[in-house]
Design a protein around this motif. Structure first.
Motif, PDB file in Angstrom:
ATOM      1  N   THR A 143      49.026  53.787  43.397  1.00  0.00           N
ATOM      2  CA  THR A 143      50.158  53.057  42.825  1.00  0.00           C
ATOM      3  C   THR A 143      49.718  51.963  41.849  1.00  0.00           C
ATOM      4  OG1 THR A 143      50.149  51.600  44.765  1.00  0.00           O
ATOM      5  CG2 THR A 143      51.667  53.476  44.797  1.00  0.00           C
ATOM      6  N   SER A 144      48.562  51.354  42.078  1.00  0.00           N
ATOM      7  CA  SER A 144      48.086  50.317  41.155  1.00  0.00           C
ATOM      8  C   SER A 144      46.577  50.153  41.266  1.00  0.00           C
ATOM      9  CB  SER A 144      48.777  48.972  41.427  1.00  0.00           C
ATOM     10  OG  SER A 144      48.478  48.501  42.716  1.00  0.00           O
ATOM     11  N   VAL A 145      45.991  49.594  40.204  1.00  0.00           N
ATOM     12  CA  VAL A 145      44.548  49.367  40.142  1.00  0.00           C
ATOM     13  C   VAL A 145      44.305  47.956  39.615  1.00  0.00           C
ATOM     14  CG1 VAL A 145      42.360  50.094  39.129  1.00  0.00           C
ATOM     15  CG2 VAL A 145      44.111  51.796  39.647  1.00  0.00           C
ATOM     16  N   GLN A 146      43.410  47.219  40.273  1.00  0.00           N
ATOM     17  CA  GLN A 146      42.989  45.909  39.798  1.00  0.00           C
ATOM     18  C   GLN A 146      41.478  45.917  39.619  1.00  0.00           C
ATOM     19  OE1 GLN A 146      44.356  42.771  42.378  1.00  0.00           O
ATOM     20  NE2 GLN A 146      46.485  42.974  41.725  1.00  0.00           N
ATOM     21  N   THR A 147      41.004  45.406  38.495  1.00  0.00           N
ATOM     22  CA  THR A 147      39.563  45.386  38.252  1.00  0.00           C
ATOM     23  C   THR A 147      39.067  43.952  38.081  1.00  0.00           C
ATOM     24  OG1 THR A 147      39.841  45.594  35.850  1.00  0.00           O
ATOM     25  CG2 THR A 147      39.627  47.634  37.130  1.00  0.00           C
ATOM     26  N   LYS A 148      37.802  43.751  38.421  1.00  0.00           N
ATOM     27  CA  LYS A 148      37.179  42.432  38.304  1.00  0.00           C
ATOM     28  C   LYS A 148      35.676  42.621  38.201  1.00  0.00           C
ATOM     29  CE  LYS A 148      36.972  41.894  43.338  1.00  0.00           C
ATOM     30  NZ  LYS A 148      37.476  43.243  43.607  1.00  0.00           N
ATOM     31  N   PRO A 149      34.956  41.656  37.630  1.00  0.00           N
ATOM     32  CA  PRO A 149      33.497  41.768  37.557  1.00  0.00           C
ATOM     33  C   PRO A 149      32.876  41.479  38.914  1.00  0.00           C
ATOM     34  CG  PRO A 149      34.196  39.687  36.630  1.00  0.00           C
ATOM     35  CD  PRO A 149      35.448  40.440  36.943  1.00  0.00           C
ATOM     36  N   SER A 150      31.721  42.054  39.171  1.00  0.00           N
ATOM     37  CA  SER A 150      31.005  41.755  40.405  1.00  0.00           C
ATOM     38  C   SER A 150      30.272  40.429  40.248  1.00  0.00           C
ATOM     39  CB  SER A 150      30.028  42.882  40.748  1.00  0.00           C
ATOM     40  OG  SER A 150      29.082  43.049  39.713  1.00  0.00           O
ATOM     41  N   ALA A 151      29.594  40.003  41.284  1.00  0.00           N
ATOM     42  CA  ALA A 151      28.998  38.668  41.319  1.00  0.00           C
ATOM     43  C   ALA A 151      27.983  38.430  40.201  1.00  0.00           C
ATOM     44  CB  ALA A 151      28.335  38.445  42.674  1.00  0.00           C
ATOM     45  N   PHE A 152      28.084  37.268  39.558  1.00  0.00           N
ATOM     46  CA  PHE A 152      27.094  36.706  38.635  1.00  0.00           C
ATOM     47  C   PHE A 152      26.906  37.476  37.330  1.00  0.00           C
ATOM     48  CE2 PHE A 152      25.233  36.167  43.060  1.00  0.00           C
ATOM     49  CZ  PHE A 152      25.866  34.967  43.298  1.00  0.00           C
ATOM     50  N   ASN A 153      27.786  38.435  37.001  1.00  0.00           N
ATOM     51  CA  ASN A 153      27.572  39.208  35.780  1.00  0.00           C
ATOM     52  C   ASN A 153      28.877  39.818  35.286  1.00  0.00           C
ATOM     53  OD1 ASN A 153      27.414  42.547  36.214  1.00  0.00           O
ATOM     54  ND2 ASN A 153      27.312  41.343  38.090  1.00  0.00           N
ATOM     55  N   SER A 154      28.817  40.418  34.109  1.00  0.00           N
ATOM     56  CA  SER A 154      29.988  41.116  33.558  1.00  0.00           C
ATOM     57  C   SER A 154      29.625  42.546  33.165  1.00  0.00           C
ATOM     58  CB  SER A 154      30.526  40.351  32.339  1.00  0.00           C
ATOM     59  OG  SER A 154      29.504  40.204  31.361  1.00  0.00           O
ATOM     60  N   ILE A 155      28.535  43.050  33.725  1.00  0.00           N
ATOM     61  CA  ILE A 155      28.091  44.418  33.462  1.00  0.00           C
ATOM     62  C   ILE A 155      28.630  45.386  34.508  1.00  0.00           C
ATOM     63  CG2 ILE A 155      26.082  45.936  33.220  1.00  0.00           C
ATOM     64  CD1 ILE A 155      26.409  43.910  30.971  1.00  0.00           C
ATOM     65  N   LEU A 156      28.609  44.951  35.763  1.00  0.00           N
ATOM     66  CA  LEU A 156      29.071  45.777  36.881  1.00  0.00           C
ATOM     67  C   LEU A 156      30.468  45.341  37.292  1.00  0.00           C
ATOM     68  CD1 LEU A 156      28.486  47.898  39.101  1.00  0.00           C
ATOM     69  CD2 LEU A 156      27.507  46.030  40.466  1.00  0.00           C
ATOM     70  N   TRP A 157      31.409  46.304  37.253  1.00  0.00           N
ATOM     71  CA  TRP A 157      32.805  45.998  37.555  1.00  0.00           C
ATOM     72  C   TRP A 157      33.254  46.711  38.825  1.00  0.00           C
ATOM     73  CZ3 TRP A 157      36.167  42.890  34.541  1.00  0.00           C
ATOM     74  CH2 TRP A 157      35.532  42.286  33.449  1.00  0.00           C
ATOM     75  N   THR A 158      34.245  46.108  39.477  1.00  0.00           N
ATOM     76  CA  THR A 158      34.784  46.642  40.725  1.00  0.00           C
ATOM     77  C   THR A 158      36.277  46.890  40.564  1.00  0.00           C
ATOM     78  OG1 THR A 158      33.159  45.411  42.021  1.00  0.00           O
ATOM     79  CG2 THR A 158      35.108  46.197  43.188  1.00  0.00           C
ATOM     80  N   ALA A 159      36.742  47.982  41.151  1.00  0.00           N
ATOM     81  CA  ALA A 159      38.171  48.302  41.121  1.00  0.00           C
ATOM     82  C   ALA A 159      38.722  48.356  42.540  1.00  0.00           C
ATOM     83  CB  ALA A 159      38.414  49.630  40.427  1.00  0.00           C
ATOM     84  N   ASN A 160      39.853  47.711  42.746  1.00  0.00           N
ATOM     85  CA  ASN A 160      40.627  47.853  43.973  1.00  0.00           C
ATOM     86  C   ASN A 160      41.796  48.772  43.667  1.00  0.00           C
ATOM     87  OD1 ASN A 160      38.906  46.027  45.101  1.00  0.00           O
ATOM     88  ND2 ASN A 160      40.414  44.402  45.398  1.00  0.00           N
ATOM     89  N   VAL A 161      41.941  49.806  44.464  1.00  0.00           N
ATOM     90  CA  VAL A 161      42.967  50.816  44.211  1.00  0.00           C
ATOM     91  C   VAL A 161      43.922  50.875  45.391  1.00  0.00           C
ATOM     92  CG1 VAL A 161      43.407  53.228  43.638  1.00  0.00           C
ATOM     93  CG2 VAL A 161      41.263  52.135  42.899  1.00  0.00           C
ATOM     94  N   ASP A 162      45.216  50.752  45.105  1.00  0.00           N
ATOM     95  CA  ASP A 162      46.234  50.804  46.150  1.00  0.00           C
ATOM     96  C   ASP A 162      46.756  52.232  46.289  1.00  0.00           C
ATOM     97  OD1 ASP A 162      48.163  50.271  48.003  1.00  0.00           O
ATOM     98  OD2 ASP A 162      49.393  49.004  46.701  1.00  0.00           O
ATOM     99  N   THR A 163      46.577  52.818  47.487  1.00  0.00           N
ATOM    100  CA  THR A 163      47.118  54.142  47.789  1.00  0.00           C
ATOM    101  C   THR A 163      48.068  53.985  48.978  1.00  0.00           C
ATOM    102  OG1 THR A 163      45.424  54.800  49.396  1.00  0.00           O
ATOM    103  CG2 THR A 163      44.917  55.153  47.056  1.00  0.00           C
ATOM    104  N   PRO A 164      48.848  54.996  49.292  1.00  0.00           N
ATOM    105  CA  PRO A 164      49.856  54.850  50.359  1.00  0.00           C
ATOM    106  C   PRO A 164      49.317  54.320  51.687  1.00  0.00           C
ATOM    107  CG  PRO A 164      50.255  56.851  49.132  1.00  0.00           C
ATOM    108  CD  PRO A 164      48.960  56.301  48.621  1.00  0.00           C
ATOM    109  N   ASN A 165      48.160  54.786  52.133  1.00  0.00           N
ATOM    110  CA  ASN A 165      47.686  54.423  53.468  1.00  0.00           C
ATOM    111  C   ASN A 165      46.356  53.662  53.490  1.00  0.00           C
ATOM    112  OD1 ASN A 165      49.862  55.789  54.884  1.00  0.00           O
ATOM    113  ND2 ASN A 165      48.878  57.700  54.237  1.00  0.00           N
TER     114      ASN A 165
END
Length: 331
Positions: free
Chosen positions: A195-217
């Motif tokens: 349903t939605s995706v949020q992204t953010k950089p990982s610790a201390f850098n802007s090369i490695l990114w993380t995504a949080n993904v919302d699914t039904p369960n």
């Protein structure tokens, strides 16, 4: 952002506003102004965990605070310092206060810039500690500090620090825009119903990114480095909101749900129940229900529900630094 970064930003802003008149004192008071909004962390000494979370980056990080308190601090300093007028010092504190939350708005936690409106700005394009933002800025401020207050070069060096740091923020926004489609394409390729995706950089850098993904369960968490050559893999964390039972109606739980904007999971270990803030993801890159960055134990007591933040394992954190370095270089 971290305290050092806010001190550097405040000092640079102080120099812009009043450096030509009062020299290094402008940087000193600018640094103080850049620190004051974060004194809201002292709320943890006078209230419970949940209310302290709610207060952090709230009123003291707002335009209202800047407008109301800049004249107060300006008046106090003008009574003590011989150089600079009440208006000068008020402007210095106003911009010192205001630029603090403007920078914090770029982090995952965000700020309530428009307090009392319940609206938290969080662009999520820079980690709270990023050496590439802070170190060049710090060098320029120290360099400028060592030059005479009337020096044209002093002002140029100070502005160079502001331009470099601001340019880096723009670069992180561009990297966020570049990496976001990588995650959504991976989800489509893996036929994930989300349903939605949020992204953010990982610790201390802007090369490695993380995504949080919302699914039904469940929530999915994936990582992508701009050096990656392999497909993105997502780890699944069941929401398990039903484990709250009647606790979901508790005021403090509802407060936590509002603070996390609904991005939370519930885990149970024996008789112990934990509320996990998914906005900040997990520690490291391996699945594990006990590796959430922020997790709170829900404890039922005779006097009501008690919420305690789970302490982080410092030794584990040290190990994660090396793991982070390897992951940044790609999969």
């Amino acid at each position: 952002m971290d305290s050092l970064t806010q001190i550097v930003l405040g000092a640079a802003v102080g120099e812009v506003v009043l450096g030509k008149k009062v020299g290094n004192k402008a940087m000193l008071y600018g640094a103080i102004a850049g620190t004051i909004p974060d004194l809201d962390v002292l709320a943890s000494q006078f209230t419970d965990t949940v209310n302290a979370l709610d207060i952090h980056r709230g009123f003291t990080h707002s335009i209202v605070f800047s407008v109301l308190f800049a004249p107060i601090f300006g008046w106090l300093v003008s009574r003590y310092e011989k150089l600079g007028s009440f208006k000068d010092w008020s402007w210095l504190f106003f911009w010192g206060f205001l630029t603090h939350p403007l920078l914090d708005a770029h982090t995952t936690w965000g700020t309530q810039l428009f307090w009392p409106l319940d609206l938290r700005l969080a662009y999520k394009n820079i980690f709270v500690i990023d050496p590439l933002y802070t170190i060049p800025f710090l060098i320029c401020v120290i360099w400028a500090m060592r030059l005479p207050k009337i020096s044209v070069k002093r002002r140029k060096i100070n502005w160079l620090g502001i331009i470099l740091s601001s340019s880096y923020l723009v670069i992180t926004l561009l990297l966020k825009a570049y990496t976001y489609p990588k995650f959504t394409q991976a989800l489509e390729d893996q036929e994930v119903d989300y349903t939605s995706v949020q992204t953010k950089p990982s610790a201390f850098n802007s090369i490695l990114w993380t995504a949080n993904v919302d699914t039904p369960n469940a929530y999915l968490i994936g990582h992508y480095s701009i050096f990656d050559t392999q497909p993105i893999q997502f780890a699944s964390y069941p929401k398990q909101h039903e484990l709250l039972g009647k606790l979901k109606d508790e005021e403090k739980v509802q407060q936590l749900i509002r603070i996390t904007e609904g991005w939370y999971s519930i885990t149970q270990k024996g008789e112990r129940l934990f509320f996990n803030d998914l906005r900040f993801g997990v520690l490291g890159f391996a699945s594990g229900e006990d590796r959430f960055v922020f997790s709170y134990e829900l404890i039922e007591t005779p006097t009501g529900l008690k919420v305690e933040e789970v302490e982080k394992d410092r030794e584990q954190a040290k190990e994660l630094v090396g793991e982070l370095g390897e992951r940044i270089l790609g999969n």
